[in-house]
Design an enzyme around this catalytic site. Structure first.
Site, PDB file in Angstrom:
ATOM      1  CG  ASP A 238      79.593 -16.472 -24.797  1.00 42.49           C
ATOM      2  OD1 ASP A 238      80.117 -16.424 -24.713  1.00 42.49           O
ATOM      3  OD2 ASP A 238      78.629 -15.430 -24.269  1.00 42.49           O
TER       4      ASP A 238
ATOM      5  CG  ASP B  43      78.024 -18.197 -21.678  1.00 44.03           C
ATOM      6  OD1 ASP B  43      79.107 -17.727 -22.295  1.00 44.03           O
ATOM      7  OD2 ASP B  43      76.490 -17.835 -22.544  1.00 44.03           O
TER       8      ASP B  43
ATOM      9  CG  ASP C 164      82.777 -17.609 -21.423  1.00 46.10           C
ATOM     10  OD1 ASP C 164      82.094 -18.569 -22.408  1.00 46.10           O
ATOM     11  OD2 ASP C 164      82.375 -16.370 -21.849  1.00 46.10           O
TER      12      ASP C 164
ATOM     13  CB  SER D 260      78.457 -15.062 -19.828  1.00 42.58           C
ATOM     14  OG  SER D 260      79.510 -15.003 -20.396  1.00 42.58           O
TER      15      SER D 260
END
Length: 450
Positions: A247, A245, A243, A102
């Site tokens: 999400d 990834d 960010d 992440s």
């Protein structure tokens, strides 16, 4: 019981150091493949990743594990976490895997798991996986003629782009908007700018040149200063910071001011309430969301339901109680009408929809409330249970009485580090700072005494 592998969001750690090693990743593939190998059909897993150097290593190890368990592996390459959740359902897979840490630096990596419904796994299933990981897995291997196949899937970017575009109301176009977007050199570096451009925007992109080691490095939602500078430089109407990834999302207004997830949830809740599409009578957020958001929603006759920190707890509460908006102050926003997990691009499109319909600058649209002063400090602990100490309990009770109806106190152990987090918020910043400092001092003295 303390878990050895899983944290609040899958398995995470520094690459090539336990537990984030290729050996464990292969074992995860075997264990998860075993648990989800139900029925007589050909079983399949979809595997996506972000742009970290270690993603190649972990991807191959997971493919080896799943195919050894008799599961066909569909390899997606770099793609956002919400796309993996969506494709797990779309491709009728038995399991979805996202290789990502992440918003963490490139040295870290992680394994996030989704069930066939696109939702993150429950604590019970994660416990089953943990139990298998510590056993001899040789008995779980598929017979020679049942070993799974692996192949890379083309066209997944196009699928996700079309999915994201369909979430923008049909009567809304992004024509006339100049949008600066920072993709954090991460998983959305191709799909997010493409989706915005196809919807009509003039797009200026940064953070779209991943090299394996620059994900989240001085860019993205955890470091939005670069985007703020770019918004000024190109005179953009809005900035979107994702960010690693994709999400999570934060917004930068036309003045360069950073707007967090609390304000964004308020924007979307207002819009959906006006349209009659808001469900649950409010939104779901964690205990970390600002008191200002709660008061604003109350003024709109909407509620704020709070959960423990972690998007999985937000989603669980949404599903159990019929809400369709939830999220975290960090910008992890879940819109269950469109997906099963946080989606930075989809959340940004809902904000853009409000901007276009209202015809006002982002600085006006996205400033729904003035945040209440909030102070957070950490106390590092090495042993003992200081929160059970009588002196600490009395200090907490005194602090709660002092804040009364003018503020809020939150004290919790960290789920990932040996820390106790002390957070207070209230109308009087000086009082809030004093309360936090006093509690940190009391907890610290008990820690040292222990």
């Amino acid at each position: 019981m303390k878990r050895r592998y899983f944290g609040t969001d899958g398995i995470r750690g520094q690459a090539n150091i336990f537990p984030m090693t290729p050996d464990l990743a292969m074992r995860v593939g075997i264990a998860v493949g075993t648990i989800f190998r139900r029925g007589a059909h050909r079983h399949r897993v979809v595997i996506g990743k972000d742009t970290r150097l270690s993603g190649y290593m972990l991807e191959n190890a997971l493919v080896a594990g799943f195919t050894a368990a008799g599961v066909d592996a569909f390899v997606l390459g770099p793609i956002p976490t919400p796309a993996v959740a969506m494709l797990t359902r779309s491709l009728r897979a038995d399991i979805g895997v996202m290789i990502s840490a992440s918003h963490n630096p490139f040295e870290d990596n992680g394994i996030k798991l989704f069930g066939p419904d696109g939702y993150k796994l429950s604590d019970d299933i994660e416990s089953q996986i943990e139990e298998l990981l510590d056993q001899d897995l040789s008995m779980q291997l598929a017979r020679s003629n049942e070993i799974g196949r692996a192949k890379r899937i083309d066209g997944v970017h196009d699928r996700y782009i079309e999915h994201a575009k369909r979430t923008l109301p049909r009567d809304v176009t992004l024509k006339g908007l100049r949008i600066a977007i920072d993709c954090a050199n991460g998983a959305a570096y191709k799909v997010a700018p493409a989706a915005l451009w196809e919807l009509g925007a003039d797009v200026v992109s940064i953070g779209t040149e991943p090299n394996g080691t620059n994900i989240n490095l001085d860019c993205g939602s955890t470091s939005p200063a670069a985007l703020s500078k770019k918004v000024h430089e190109v005179r953009a109407d809005i900035g979107i910071a994702l960010d690693g990834d994709a999400d999570r999302v934060l917004i930068v207004d036309e003045k360069g001011t950073i707007i967090d997830g609390d304000q964004l949830m308020a924007v979307i809740a207002d819009s959906w309430a006006a349209e009659g599409t808001l469900r649950g009578g409010g939104i779901v957020a964690t205990v970390m969301s600002n008191l200002g958001l709660e008061r604003y929603l109350q003024s709109r006759k909407l509620s704020l339901q709070r959960t423990k920190v972690g998007d999985r707890y937000v989603v669980e509460h949404m599903r159990e109680n019929g809400f369709n908006i939830g999220g975290e102050q960090s910008g992890h926003i879940v819109l269950s009408d469109f997906g099963t997990t946080g989606d930075g691009l989809v959340a940004a499109l809902q904000v853009l929809s409000s901007v276009k319909r209202l015809g006002k600058p982002v600085s006006e649209v996205c400033h729904k409330f003035t945040p209440v002063p909030q102070v957070l400090k950490n106390v590092r602990i090495s042993a003992g249970k200081p929160l059970e100490d009588n002196a600490v309990r009395q200090a907490i009770a005194d602090a709660e009485a002092a804040l009364s109806k003018n503020g809020r106190l939150l004290i919790r152990p960290s789920g990932t580090e040996p820390l106790i987090r002390v957070m207070a918020e209230g109308d009087d910043r000086g009082q809030v700072e004093r309360i936090v400092d006093e509690l940190v001092s009391v907890i610290g003295s008990v820690r040292h005494a222990a």
